[in-house]
Design a protein around this motif. Sequence first.
Motif, PDB file in Angstrom:
ATOM      1  N   ASP A 190     -10.381  11.840   3.626  1.00  0.00           N
ATOM      2  CA  ASP A 190     -11.071  11.532   4.883  1.00  0.00           C
ATOM      3  C   ASP A 190     -12.539  11.190   4.681  1.00  0.00           C
ATOM      4  O   ASP A 190     -13.072  10.266   5.302  1.00  0.00           O
ATOM      5  N   GLY A 191     -13.229  11.944   3.825  1.00  0.00           N
ATOM      6  CA  GLY A 191     -14.659  11.740   3.629  1.00  0.00           C
ATOM      7  C   GLY A 191     -14.990  10.371   3.065  1.00  0.00           C
ATOM      8  O   GLY A 191     -15.868   9.665   3.589  1.00  0.00           O
ATOM      9  N   VAL A 192     -14.291   9.968   2.008  1.00  0.00           N
ATOM     10  CA  VAL A 192     -14.577   8.656   1.416  1.00  0.00           C
ATOM     11  C   VAL A 192     -14.076   7.536   2.313  1.00  0.00           C
ATOM     12  O   VAL A 192     -14.653   6.450   2.340  1.00  0.00           O
ATOM     13  N   CYS A 193     -13.017   7.808   3.047  1.00  0.00           N
ATOM     14  CA  CYS A 193     -12.536   6.824   4.017  1.00  0.00           C
ATOM     15  C   CYS A 193     -13.639   6.530   5.039  1.00  0.00           C
ATOM     16  O   CYS A 193     -13.900   5.372   5.366  1.00  0.00           O
ATOM     17  N   GLN A 194     -14.311   7.569   5.504  1.00  0.00           N
ATOM     18  CA  GLN A 194     -15.385   7.381   6.476  1.00  0.00           C
ATOM     19  C   GLN A 194     -16.555   6.617   5.873  1.00  0.00           C
ATOM     20  O   GLN A 194     -17.214   5.822   6.569  1.00  0.00           O
ATOM     21  N   LEU A 195     -16.821   6.805   4.577  1.00  0.00           N
ATOM     22  CA  LEU A 195     -17.894   6.046   3.923  1.00  0.00           C
ATOM     23  C   LEU A 195     -17.617   4.549   4.001  1.00  0.00           C
ATOM     24  O   LEU A 195     -18.524   3.746   4.285  1.00  0.00           O
ATOM     25  N   PHE A 196     -16.382   4.160   3.749  1.00  0.00           N
ATOM     26  CA  PHE A 196     -16.033   2.738   3.825  1.00  0.00           C
ATOM     27  C   PHE A 196     -16.017   2.249   5.269  1.00  0.00           C
ATOM     28  O   PHE A 196     -16.397   1.104   5.537  1.00  0.00           O
ATOM     29  N   ILE A 197     -15.598   3.085   6.199  1.00  0.00           N
ATOM     30  CA  ILE A 197     -15.652   2.701   7.613  1.00  0.00           C
ATOM     31  C   ILE A 197     -17.089   2.402   8.018  1.00  0.00           C
ATOM     32  O   ILE A 197     -17.389   1.387   8.656  1.00  0.00           O
ATOM     33  N   ASN A 198     -17.997   3.289   7.612  1.00  0.00           N
ATOM     34  CA  ASN A 198     -19.413   3.076   7.919  1.00  0.00           C
ATOM     35  C   ASN A 198     -19.918   1.785   7.283  1.00  0.00           C
ATOM     36  O   ASN A 198     -20.706   1.045   7.894  1.00  0.00           O
ATOM     37  N   LEU A 199     -19.473   1.514   6.056  1.00  0.00           N
ATOM     38  CA  LEU A 199     -19.900   0.306   5.355  1.00  0.00           C
ATOM     39  C   LEU A 199     -19.420  -0.943   6.078  1.00  0.00           C
ATOM     40  O   LEU A 199     -20.192  -1.884   6.300  1.00  0.00           O
ATOM     41  N   GLU A 255      -8.903  -2.340   9.534  1.00  0.00           N
ATOM     42  CA  GLU A 255      -7.876  -1.494  10.126  1.00  0.00           C
ATOM     43  C   GLU A 255      -7.662  -0.279   9.242  1.00  0.00           C
ATOM     44  O   GLU A 255      -7.754  -0.366   8.012  1.00  0.00           O
ATOM     45  N   ARG A 256      -7.403   0.842   9.905  1.00  0.00           N
ATOM     46  CA  ARG A 256      -7.093   2.071   9.171  1.00  0.00           C
ATOM     47  C   ARG A 256      -5.629   2.425   9.398  1.00  0.00           C
ATOM     48  O   ARG A 256      -5.142   2.431  10.536  1.00  0.00           O
ATOM     49  N   VAL A 257      -4.932   2.716   8.312  1.00  0.00           N
ATOM     50  CA  VAL A 257      -3.543   3.145   8.360  1.00  0.00           C
ATOM     51  C   VAL A 257      -3.462   4.459   7.581  1.00  0.00           C
ATOM     52  O   VAL A 257      -3.526   4.467   6.360  1.00  0.00           O
ATOM     53  N   LYS A 258      -3.376   5.567   8.317  1.00  0.00           N
ATOM     54  CA  LYS A 258      -3.504   6.904   7.711  1.00  0.00           C
ATOM     55  C   LYS A 258      -4.838   6.941   6.948  1.00  0.00           C
ATOM     56  O   LYS A 258      -5.872   6.615   7.520  1.00  0.00           O
ATOM     57  N   ASN A 259      -4.834   7.284   5.666  1.00  0.00           N
ATOM     58  CA  ASN A 259      -6.098   7.310   4.917  1.00  0.00           C
ATOM     59  C   ASN A 259      -6.329   6.035   4.111  1.00  0.00           C
ATOM     60  O   ASN A 259      -7.088   6.040   3.135  1.00  0.00           O
ATOM     61  N   ASN A 260      -5.671   4.954   4.508  1.00  0.00           N
ATOM     62  CA  ASN A 260      -5.846   3.661   3.856  1.00  0.00           C
ATOM     63  C   ASN A 260      -6.626   2.726   4.780  1.00  0.00           C
ATOM     64  O   ASN A 260      -6.503   2.806   6.003  1.00  0.00           O
ATOM     65  N   LEU A 261      -7.415   1.844   4.168  1.00  0.00           N
ATOM     66  CA  LEU A 261      -8.177   0.851   4.921  1.00  0.00           C
ATOM     67  C   LEU A 261      -7.873  -0.536   4.399  1.00  0.00           C
ATOM     68  O   LEU A 261      -7.612  -0.709   3.201  1.00  0.00           O
ATOM     69  N   TRP A 262      -7.902  -1.527   5.295  1.00  0.00           N
ATOM     70  CA  TRP A 262      -7.770  -2.900   4.822  1.00  0.00           C
ATOM     71  C   TRP A 262      -8.530  -3.845   5.735  1.00  0.00           C
ATOM     72  O   TRP A 262      -8.762  -3.572   6.903  1.00  0.00           O
ATOM     73  N   THR A 263      -8.959  -4.937   5.134  1.00  0.00           N
ATOM     74  CA  THR A 263      -9.683  -5.970   5.858  1.00  0.00           C
ATOM     75  C   THR A 263      -9.385  -7.315   5.207  1.00  0.00           C
ATOM     76  O   THR A 263      -8.782  -7.368   4.132  1.00  0.00           O
ATOM     77  N   ASN A 306      -6.520 -16.822   0.943  1.00  0.00           N
ATOM     78  CA  ASN A 306      -7.131 -15.723   1.684  1.00  0.00           C
ATOM     79  C   ASN A 306      -7.359 -14.544   0.755  1.00  0.00           C
ATOM     80  O   ASN A 306      -6.668 -14.399  -0.261  1.00  0.00           O
ATOM     81  N   LEU A 307      -8.298 -13.690   1.117  1.00  0.00           N
ATOM     82  CA  LEU A 307      -8.499 -12.437   0.405  1.00  0.00           C
ATOM     83  C   LEU A 307      -8.262 -11.275   1.356  1.00  0.00           C
ATOM     84  O   LEU A 307      -8.790 -11.243   2.471  1.00  0.00           O
ATOM     85  N   ILE A 308      -7.460 -10.338   0.908  1.00  0.00           N
ATOM     86  CA  ILE A 308      -7.244  -9.086   1.631  1.00  0.00           C
ATOM     87  C   ILE A 308      -7.735  -7.954   0.732  1.00  0.00           C
ATOM     88  O   ILE A 308      -7.317  -7.849  -0.422  1.00  0.00           O
ATOM     89  N   PHE A 309      -8.657  -7.162   1.246  1.00  0.00           N
ATOM     90  CA  PHE A 309      -9.205  -6.043   0.483  1.00  0.00           C
ATOM     91  C   PHE A 309      -8.595  -4.761   1.041  1.00  0.00           C
ATOM     92  O   PHE A 309      -8.765  -4.439   2.219  1.00  0.00           O
ATOM     93  N   ALA A 310      -7.852  -4.056   0.200  1.00  0.00           N
ATOM     94  CA  ALA A 310      -7.164  -2.836   0.629  1.00  0.00           C
ATOM     95  C   ALA A 310      -7.590  -1.661  -0.244  1.00  0.00           C
ATOM     96  O   ALA A 310      -7.546  -1.741  -1.471  1.00  0.00           O
ATOM     97  N   ILE A 311      -7.982  -0.578   0.415  1.00  0.00           N
ATOM     98  CA  ILE A 311      -8.397   0.638  -0.276  1.00  0.00           C
ATOM     99  C   ILE A 311      -7.337   1.689   0.023  1.00  0.00           C
ATOM    100  O   ILE A 311      -7.103   2.033   1.183  1.00  0.00           O
ATOM    101  N   SER A 312      -6.688   2.181  -1.003  1.00  0.00           N
ATOM    102  CA  SER A 312      -5.523   3.034  -0.775  1.00  0.00           C
ATOM    103  C   SER A 312      -5.749   4.470  -1.223  1.00  0.00           C
ATOM    104  O   SER A 312      -6.579   4.769  -2.073  1.00  0.00           O
ATOM    105  N   ALA A 313      -4.948   5.343  -0.619  1.00  0.00           N
ATOM    106  CA  ALA A 313      -4.988   6.770  -0.891  1.00  0.00           C
ATOM    107  C   ALA A 313      -3.790   7.173  -1.749  1.00  0.00           C
ATOM    108  O   ALA A 313      -2.892   6.366  -2.023  1.00  0.00           O
TER     109      ALA A 313
END
Length: 350
Positions: free
Chosen positions: A24-33, A42-50, A122-129
């Motif tokens: 959760d903590g690092v997920c919020q860091l990327f959300i803030n970024l 978009e957030r899917v559980k503890n994963n983020l993608w854009t 296209n580029l999709i950037f996904a950060i996974s848990a």
Amino acid sequence: MIEFSPVAFLQKLISTPSFSREEDGVCQLFINLFEEKNIPFERVKNNLWTKNKFFDPQKPSILLNSHYDTVKPNAGYTKNPFEPEIHGDILYGLGSNDAGGPLVSLAATFFHFYHREDLAYNLIFAISAEEEISGKDGIEYLLKYLPPCELAIIGEPTLMQMAIAEKGLMVLDCKATGKAGHAAREEGINAIYKALEDVQWFKDFEFPKLSETLGKVKMSVTQIQAGTQHNVVPDVCTFVVDVRATDAYSLEETLDIIKQNVRSEVTPRSIRLQPSGIPLDHPIVKKGIALGLGTYGSPTLSDQALIPFTSIKIGPGDSARSHTADEYIHISEILEGVRIYIELLEGLTL
């Protein structure tokens, strides 16, 4: 191009504990970024993608993916694992090498291309848990929400060499069944003896097909258990086999061959973690070779095993440093990683 300091952001990641399922903590860091950069996500559980600003459904898509969860620090640490320390060119901290360095390098690469209108893809950037535990709520779950992709670039520490194949993993629970009896008399069927025949097969058997990059399928019996007391012939013997599969066989094919050759009951815990490979004539591999990058087959597992389309694993840092005490990465490796990622993608056509 969006301004972004990968090293400074990596220091924030290190300072924020992010064990698997506790991201959760690092997920919020990327959300803030992303919010700071005005980038929808978009957030899917503890994963983020854009996705890049000028995303076009008519173009092929490339997935840039790495993970931000870490293992727990081992007892050998002499430094505070959550305190990023810089000594010259070295940045110390838990997750700095696996996979913080590759992750922030991919982030910088995504920001570099974000506003580009002339991309052929296209580029999709996904950060996974949950990568470190091969969890079902990580990239495997996130993929259900992503647009179709033709290629994935998986950020893991490979010294910026191209892992063009990766071994898969299958753990087998095996059970040999005999008949109980008194050890002092000629009665019963010893399940241990039946199991030993299969154990010997696992030790000696060689699969006919070899992978050009990964070599042989490797099978290791790693646990065995039988018996209740010294004077009773055991009627059950169970053992565990660790199977490291290559891209010469799918896990399903590997399992079929095993079942055809052993008498024990064989039950796979999972067939999720598949081996993978990318052809040498794939455009990104050819581009990497032209840039002077080497290729190899990786024996270590990553989220690549859960991605069902073409992928390649490459990133700054060294796999040998992963999960070690006083984990570190060279700052120059991160900056070099960003440069090479950008060169790989610049002008690429799929």
